[in-house]
Design a protein around this motif. Sequence first.
Motif, PDB file in Angstrom:
ATOM      1  N   TYR A 259       0.823  -1.217   0.000  1.00  0.00           N
ATOM      2  CA  TYR A 259       0.000   0.000   0.000  1.00  0.00           C
ATOM      3  C   TYR A 259       0.854   1.264   0.000  1.00  0.00           C
ATOM      4  N   ALA A 260       2.123   1.130   0.412  1.00  0.00           N
ATOM      5  CA  ALA A 260       2.978   2.306   0.615  1.00  0.00           C
ATOM      6  C   ALA A 260       3.895   2.583  -0.571  1.00  0.00           C
ATOM      7  N   ALA A 261       3.584   2.056  -1.751  1.00  0.00           N
ATOM      8  CA  ALA A 261       4.487   2.201  -2.902  1.00  0.00           C
ATOM      9  C   ALA A 261       4.825   3.664  -3.187  1.00  0.00           C
ATOM     10  N   GLU A 262       3.829   4.541  -3.165  1.00  0.00           N
ATOM     11  CA  GLU A 262       4.098   5.953  -3.454  1.00  0.00           C
ATOM     12  C   GLU A 262       4.971   6.581  -2.375  1.00  0.00           C
ATOM     13  N   GLN A 263       4.721   6.222  -1.113  1.00  0.00           N
ATOM     14  CA  GLN A 263       5.543   6.767  -0.032  1.00  0.00           C
ATOM     15  C   GLN A 263       6.982   6.252  -0.111  1.00  0.00           C
ATOM     16  N   VAL A 264       7.138   4.993  -0.475  1.00  0.00           N
ATOM     17  CA  VAL A 264       8.483   4.427  -0.632  1.00  0.00           C
ATOM     18  C   VAL A 264       9.209   5.114  -1.779  1.00  0.00           C
ATOM     19  N   MET A 265       8.494   5.346  -2.873  1.00  0.00           N
ATOM     20  CA  MET A 265       9.114   6.020  -4.018  1.00  0.00           C
ATOM     21  C   MET A 265       9.539   7.435  -3.636  1.00  0.00           C
ATOM     22  N   ALA A 266       8.775   8.083  -2.799  1.00  0.00           N
ATOM     23  CA  ALA A 266       9.147   9.432  -2.346  1.00  0.00           C
ATOM     24  C   ALA A 266      10.440   9.395  -1.541  1.00  0.00           C
ATOM     25  N   GLU A 267      10.623   8.356  -0.742  1.00  0.00           N
ATOM     26  CA  GLU A 267      11.880   8.212   0.012  1.00  0.00           C
ATOM     27  C   GLU A 267      13.050   7.981  -0.937  1.00  0.00           C
ATOM     28  N   ILE A 268      12.837   7.169  -1.952  1.00  0.00           N
ATOM     29  CA  ILE A 268      13.891   6.900  -2.938  1.00  0.00           C
ATOM     30  C   ILE A 268      14.312   8.199  -3.623  1.00  0.00           C
ATOM     31  N   GLU A 269      13.336   9.047  -3.926  1.00  0.00           N
ATOM     32  CA  GLU A 269      13.631  10.308  -4.613  1.00  0.00           C
ATOM     33  C   GLU A 269      14.482  11.251  -3.774  1.00  0.00           C
ATOM     34  N   THR A 270      14.405  11.110  -2.440  1.00  0.00           N
ATOM     35  CA  THR A 270      15.127  12.047  -1.571  1.00  0.00           C
ATOM     36  C   THR A 270      16.447  11.492  -1.046  1.00  0.00           C
ATOM     37  N   HIS A 271      16.835  10.278  -1.491  1.00  0.00           N
ATOM     38  CA  HIS A 271      18.095   9.685  -1.050  1.00  0.00           C
ATOM     39  C   HIS A 271      18.988   9.381  -2.255  1.00  0.00           C
ATOM     40  N   LYS A 272      20.259   9.220  -1.992  1.00  0.00           N
ATOM     41  CA  LYS A 272      21.202   8.883  -3.072  1.00  0.00           C
ATOM     42  C   LYS A 272      20.905   7.493  -3.630  1.00  0.00           C
TER      43      LYS A 272
END
Length: 824
Positions: A259-272
């Motif tokens: 269910y958290a795919a969008e939230q996980v993708m947001a974390e990926i976008e903000t990390h190296k």
Amino acid sequence: MNRPRRTPLANRADPAPGERALTQELPTRLSDWFDARGWQPRRHQLEMLEQARAGRHALLVATTGAGKTLAGFLPTLVELLEAPTPGLHTLYVSPLKALAVDIQRNLMAPIEEMGVDIRVETRTGDTPSDRKARQRIKPPQILLTTPESLSLLLSYPDSATMFAGLRTMVVDEVHAFATGKRGDLLSLCMARLQRIAPAMRRVALSATVADPDGYRAWLAPDGDIDEVALVKGEAGAEPNIAILLPDGRVPWMGHSGRYAAEQVMAEIETHKTTIVFCNTRSLAELIFQDLWKVNAMSLPIGVHHGSLAREARRKVEGAMADGRLRALVATASLDLGVDWGDVDCVIQMGAPKGSSRLLQRIGRANHRLDESSEAIVVPGNRFEYLEARAALDAVEAGELDPDIFRPGALDVLAQHVMACACAAPFAQADLLDEIRSALPYSALADETFDRVLGFIRDGGYSLKAYDRFKRLTQDPDGTWRVSHPRFVAQHRLNAGIIVEATMLDVRFNNGRNLGRVEESFAAQLSHGDTFFFAGLSLEVMKIDQIDLIVRATSRPARIPTYGGARMPLSTSLADRVRAYLATPSEWTRFPDDVREWLDFQSRRSQLPQPGQLLVETFPREGRNYMVAYSFEGWNAHQSLGMLITRRMETQGLKPLGFVANDYAIATYSIEKVTDPASLFNADILEHEFVDWVQQSHLLKRAFREVAVIGGLVERQHPGKKKTGRQVTFSTDLIYDVLRKYEPTHLLLEAAWADARARMTDVGRLAGLLDRAAETMLHVDLDRVTPLAVPVLTLIGRERVATGTADDALLIEAEALAAEAMRID
């Protein structure tokens, strides 16, 4: 553009006086290399060097990022700089091929920068055959390998020459295999190497060891822990771990966090660079697809797990090493030791199931001692939120999952004895003495060893008439040797501990194929059992080689969910979750909806106390439900469900099926359960358990694995590999013969041990049943309770068409939740 890799060494300009003295004793090239970078070795690295100079074996327990790899290899580099040798000096053993490749990459950088002639090579199943042949003739000074490849090396006559000058053996991530069959094989290999090279030092490295003395005994020759120094690393920065909560409410159902795919993708976008860990290969594929769908920035992401082809794995590993990926979705294939310096965030999808596993995975982020590793846990449901909270608290308290050592497996021993025979003839007493110097086999009885030799000699009483099983011959002087050269080639083609899982085709009698299920699920079924699959209720007719033959039925499905064995919830995390339930003062740390869920449960029914077995019974929609909150893990609950529904059948309760998760087991039936204590009686393990194992294919599946490991059935012939169907057919025929004519056969004994301990978590079942007899609290209710909702949402998971499954299950979960949380 390639990003610079971080080194496992941390800058520290002011060493302690003792460290400074030891540093000054380093060879000039090595000390100059440190000085040029402004680095100083850490205390535990120098202590490992000190133990090496004293000739002592050593176990290093140090947190991830503390430079364990350098600590393990520093004595080797010093010795090769001070006294170069052209032969094999150090043998490094890893549980993963990817880790061996990564260590080679990390070692080559300082070696090349110092300009010294030290060759470092890997030898795994992925190594080309021509390189393997050359390595036996001209080995590198440092060889990186796996337990299986080492065992094969020891099967060659020239192994005594190759390993004669071996000075050091380094076992990395020792916790990952020491307590299992791969650890049995490695301990036997160490015993053999110690005989070939008596001066060899044994070194083991780990970040997550709960029982250091247990591992010291496993590492030591003859199990003498006094011979093994314990070196402890410096404490690092505390990890920064968060639990990701959904934008809405914590889900009632699920175990993957999808269910958290969008939230996980947001974390990926903000990390190296982010590693997204999943507990199963199938989940890794699903999460990878989910992330691609919400990857609005088209960031480069990859997937890595053990089922991928070697070329695909190497491609992804190379891209990570070069800093070309922003995220990698992975399984346990990458949660040990691999160091990619740009990784600055780890995300765990679903609960980690153990604090040690979580620590290992967290350690992939930042890989430095002086910086906090950043990690995020994504719980799949409300129970998993509690489990995630328990894992974080355990990490903060320094509590690791227990290490359980057990006697060595007999099928592994048979494989090792055959490897020794392939290398050279042996005297029985000498080999037994060598084997007993390995801790798992230190109590091996003379009679048991005789049985192992007899099995390899002719297959046993029922098979001795067949030449294909006569692998060993005993000469008049008592010496044992291989009976024919073809058995040597057969052993080297088929040796190994990891037996690939088999999938079964689900078919109707007319041949129509409905799909495939894991054999571990099918192995638990007997004739007449029913389960949901492909939207149908199916009845088992028979298991024919690798086909599960079924017919459609109007009977309710007894087993609504299916799946292979899963990572079990550790007992330590289960105990913490139980403690939360019984301590309302802890609830202030939980989200509002989780706190509300527990509060409603305490008002509607009861919350289980630590050590207590709470059993609830209630009616719903014409069925009668029984839910037991036992917290013993999915594997144990799945086995218990099979047993209890059979006992319910004999009691006339007309069971319709059961479901289970890590925290509870739920049965549903036509008749009401009024005496749950009789269902959980401990004698179920003496009667129904034995009957179930013998009637199901569970024992037959276990026999197939031990027969392959023990060398009774080969997976490959020269130039040809057997299909899974052919291996199954061969082992099933032998199994039926032995069950009928030689029920005490060595491999049947080994198969029983596997079936009981590994496939059913029988130890946890026994503890649960003992607890039930003493602490069961039965609460009879008029409707479903809040605590029961997560497990009941599993019912009928396979009854709906694939495209509508999520919507249908969500509607069912909401209906259950509304009923459970209704205020009367």
